[in-house]
Structure formats: C-alpha cells, structure tokens
Design a protein around this motif. Sequence first.
Motif, PDB file in Angstrom:
ATOM      1  N   GLY A 110      -1.863  -0.496  -8.701  1.00  0.00           N
ATOM      2  CA  GLY A 110      -0.916  -1.573  -8.463  1.00  0.00           C
ATOM      3  C   GLY A 110       0.200  -1.218  -7.506  1.00  0.00           C
ATOM      4  O   GLY A 110       1.263  -1.863  -7.513  1.00  0.00           O
ATOM      5  N   GLN A 111      -0.016  -0.204  -6.667  1.00  0.00           N
ATOM      6  CA  GLN A 111       0.978   0.139  -5.659  1.00  0.00           C
ATOM      7  C   GLN A 111       0.905  -0.876  -4.513  1.00  0.00           C
ATOM      8  O   GLN A 111      -0.059  -1.650  -4.407  1.00  0.00           O
ATOM      9  CB  GLN A 111       0.733   1.552  -5.125  1.00  0.00           C
ATOM     10  CG  GLN A 111       0.712   2.624  -6.192  1.00  0.00           C
ATOM     11  CD  GLN A 111       2.091   2.852  -6.806  1.00  0.00           C
ATOM     12  OE1 GLN A 111       3.109   2.634  -6.157  1.00  0.00           O
ATOM     13  NE2 GLN A 111       2.109   3.282  -8.045  1.00  0.00           N
ATOM     14  N   THR A 112       1.906  -0.864  -3.635  1.00  0.00           N
ATOM     15  CA  THR A 112       1.916  -1.802  -2.508  1.00  0.00           C
ATOM     16  C   THR A 112       1.838  -1.085  -1.165  1.00  0.00           C
ATOM     17  O   THR A 112       1.838  -1.743  -0.121  1.00  0.00           O
ATOM     18  CB  THR A 112       3.205  -2.648  -2.525  1.00  0.00           C
ATOM     19  OG1 THR A 112       4.346  -1.773  -2.426  1.00  0.00           O
ATOM     20  CG2 THR A 112       3.292  -3.469  -3.801  1.00  0.00           C
ATOM     21  N   HIS A 113       1.746   0.248  -1.196  1.00  0.00           N
ATOM     22  CA  HIS A 113       1.782   0.995   0.064  1.00  0.00           C
ATOM     23  C   HIS A 113       0.632   0.607   0.985  1.00  0.00           C
ATOM     24  O   HIS A 113       0.829   0.408   2.190  1.00  0.00           O
ATOM     25  CB  HIS A 113       1.720   2.495  -0.213  1.00  0.00           C
ATOM     26  CG  HIS A 113       2.825   3.008  -1.068  1.00  0.00           C
ATOM     27  ND1 HIS A 113       2.732   3.079  -2.436  1.00  0.00           N
ATOM     28  CD2 HIS A 113       4.062   3.463  -0.755  1.00  0.00           C
ATOM     29  CE1 HIS A 113       3.847   3.562  -2.929  1.00  0.00           C
ATOM     30  NE2 HIS A 113       4.679   3.801  -1.937  1.00  0.00           N
ATOM     31  N   VAL A 114      -0.575   0.520   0.421  1.00  0.00           N
ATOM     32  CA  VAL A 114      -1.731   0.218   1.258  1.00  0.00           C
ATOM     33  C   VAL A 114      -1.583  -1.164   1.890  1.00  0.00           C
ATOM     34  O   VAL A 114      -1.877  -1.354   3.070  1.00  0.00           O
ATOM     35  CB  VAL A 114      -3.037   0.305   0.440  1.00  0.00           C
ATOM     36  CG1 VAL A 114      -4.192  -0.342   1.189  1.00  0.00           C
ATOM     37  CG2 VAL A 114      -3.359   1.759   0.126  1.00  0.00           C
ATOM     38  N   ILE A 115      -1.131  -2.155   1.124  1.00  0.00           N
ATOM     39  CA  ILE A 115      -0.945  -3.495   1.676  1.00  0.00           C
ATOM     40  C   ILE A 115       0.085  -3.478   2.796  1.00  0.00           C
ATOM     41  O   ILE A 115      -0.117  -4.069   3.865  1.00  0.00           O
ATOM     42  CB  ILE A 115      -0.524  -4.478   0.566  1.00  0.00           C
ATOM     43  CG1 ILE A 115      -1.651  -4.639  -0.463  1.00  0.00           C
ATOM     44  CG2 ILE A 115      -0.151  -5.839   1.164  1.00  0.00           C
ATOM     45  CD1 ILE A 115      -1.269  -5.474  -1.661  1.00  0.00           C
ATOM     46  N   GLU A 116       1.187  -2.788   2.572  1.00  0.00           N
ATOM     47  CA  GLU A 116       2.261  -2.764   3.567  1.00  0.00           C
ATOM     48  C   GLU A 116       1.839  -2.035   4.833  1.00  0.00           C
ATOM     49  O   GLU A 116       2.161  -2.462   5.954  1.00  0.00           O
ATOM     50  CB  GLU A 116       3.497  -2.089   2.972  1.00  0.00           C
ATOM     51  CG  GLU A 116       4.137  -2.884   1.833  1.00  0.00           C
ATOM     52  CD  GLU A 116       5.222  -2.099   1.130  1.00  0.00           C
ATOM     53  OE1 GLU A 116       5.425  -0.921   1.474  1.00  0.00           O
ATOM     54  OE2 GLU A 116       5.852  -2.658   0.216  1.00  0.00           O
ATOM     55  N   VAL A 117       1.126  -0.921   4.670  1.00  0.00           N
ATOM     56  CA  VAL A 117       0.745  -0.111   5.831  1.00  0.00           C
ATOM     57  C   VAL A 117      -0.517  -0.653   6.482  1.00  0.00           C
ATOM     58  O   VAL A 117      -0.616  -0.745   7.710  1.00  0.00           O
ATOM     59  CB  VAL A 117       0.549   1.366   5.422  1.00  0.00           C
ATOM     60  CG1 VAL A 117       0.023   2.192   6.605  1.00  0.00           C
ATOM     61  CG2 VAL A 117       1.856   1.952   4.921  1.00  0.00           C
ATOM     62  N   ALA A 118      -1.513  -1.015   5.663  1.00  0.00           N
ATOM     63  CA  ALA A 118      -2.806  -1.426   6.212  1.00  0.00           C
ATOM     64  C   ALA A 118      -2.794  -2.859   6.724  1.00  0.00           C
ATOM     65  O   ALA A 118      -3.537  -3.179   7.660  1.00  0.00           O
ATOM     66  CB  ALA A 118      -3.890  -1.268   5.150  1.00  0.00           C
ATOM     67  N   GLY A 119      -1.972  -3.725   6.115  1.00  0.00           N
ATOM     68  CA  GLY A 119      -2.003  -5.136   6.471  1.00  0.00           C
ATOM     69  C   GLY A 119      -1.907  -5.409   7.962  1.00  0.00           C
ATOM     70  O   GLY A 119      -2.821  -6.024   8.540  1.00  0.00           O
TER      71      GLY A 119
END
Length: 204
Positions: A110-119
């Motif tokens: 449930g982290q958001t790092h991938v969404i923020e970086v990968a998006g």
Amino acid sequence: MDEMNETAGQILDAAEKAFADEGFAGARVAAIARAAGVNKAMLYYYFQSKEGLYRAVLERALDQLVAMVGEQLAPVGGEVDVPAFLDGYRTVLRAHPHLPRLVLRDVIDGQTHVIEVAGPRLARIMGGMGAALARGQREGRINPEIDPMLAVPVLVGPIVFQAVASPMLAAASGVDPTAFAGPLARTTESILLQGLLARPGDDR
C-alpha cells in the motif's frame, strides 16, 4: 564510470535487493550500507534519506525503460519494432533483477512511491508506444481491434510475471531457468505478436 558514480551505483544495487526482500518499511539503511561496502554517512551523502534512496532506486530503472523506448522509436520515425522493444525491456529487467519484486511489494504494502515515480514515466512510455501502434493500425500493420495505449501493459505483463515467477516455473518444469529462458522468451513473443499484428482480412 567515475568513483562517485560507482559508489552510488553500488548503494542502489544493494538497496534494490533490500527493498525487494524486505519492503520499504522492513529494509534497514545500516544493512544496505554494509551490503554496498560503505558507511551510513556516505549513503546519506548521496541520497539524503531512506525515502530518497527508495525513489532513486525506482527512478534509475524506470528512466532506463523510458530511454530504451525512445531509442526504439527514434531511428524509424516513430515506427515501433515490437521484438526489439520486448528484448530491450528484458535487458533492463536483467540489469535490475529485483525490480519486479520491489514494485509488486510496494503495491501490496500500500505504498505510493511506485505510483508517484512510475506514473509520469509510464505515461511517456504508453504515449510513445501508443502513438506508434496507432500509426501502425492506420497503415494496416497492427491489429485494428487492440487499444494502442493499453497494449504496453499487455506486452510487458508476461515478462514481469516470468521475472517474478522464474523459480516457480523452474520447479514446475523440472528444468533450470537458464535452460528454458530463451525458448520461453521466444514463445511469449510469438504469442504476443500473433495478437498484435494485423492479419489478412482485418478491417482497416
């Protein structure tokens, strides 16, 4: 590679494995520094914080993917060479073997790092590839039934799964992963291309 970049690369390599194994919360900066052969002060000198290190791990690999797609599209005026794209994607994953597990763990935790970086990077990849595939549809080379923008996750999904599930596939088949990696890649590519390329009689 100069000494400073080599040191940063060693830290990123150690961090990529640690975050894949333990997740963001479970990974310890001290353990990452030891694995990289540096002290914590050196790690913080390069990356300022644990979160900064985590984001840098993601950015390094994802920027390589963006660059690879750009290299594939530029020489042919935006026409996509799908086999070359798939091979380039596999090459990036071979250079970052822990990345698929890291991304999946981030999503599960449930982290958001991938969404923020990968998006934003994924948007660039899907946009470039989507435009090239749409052009191929207009020219009658690409299956008119596919959604060009959604083709990218469909193309790369099997490769990511194989990277994560290699031990399971080896156990199920009774064959060492290195012995079937080539045939597995060719089979995957053949199946994907059968669906992607236009067939005689397709509406254009």
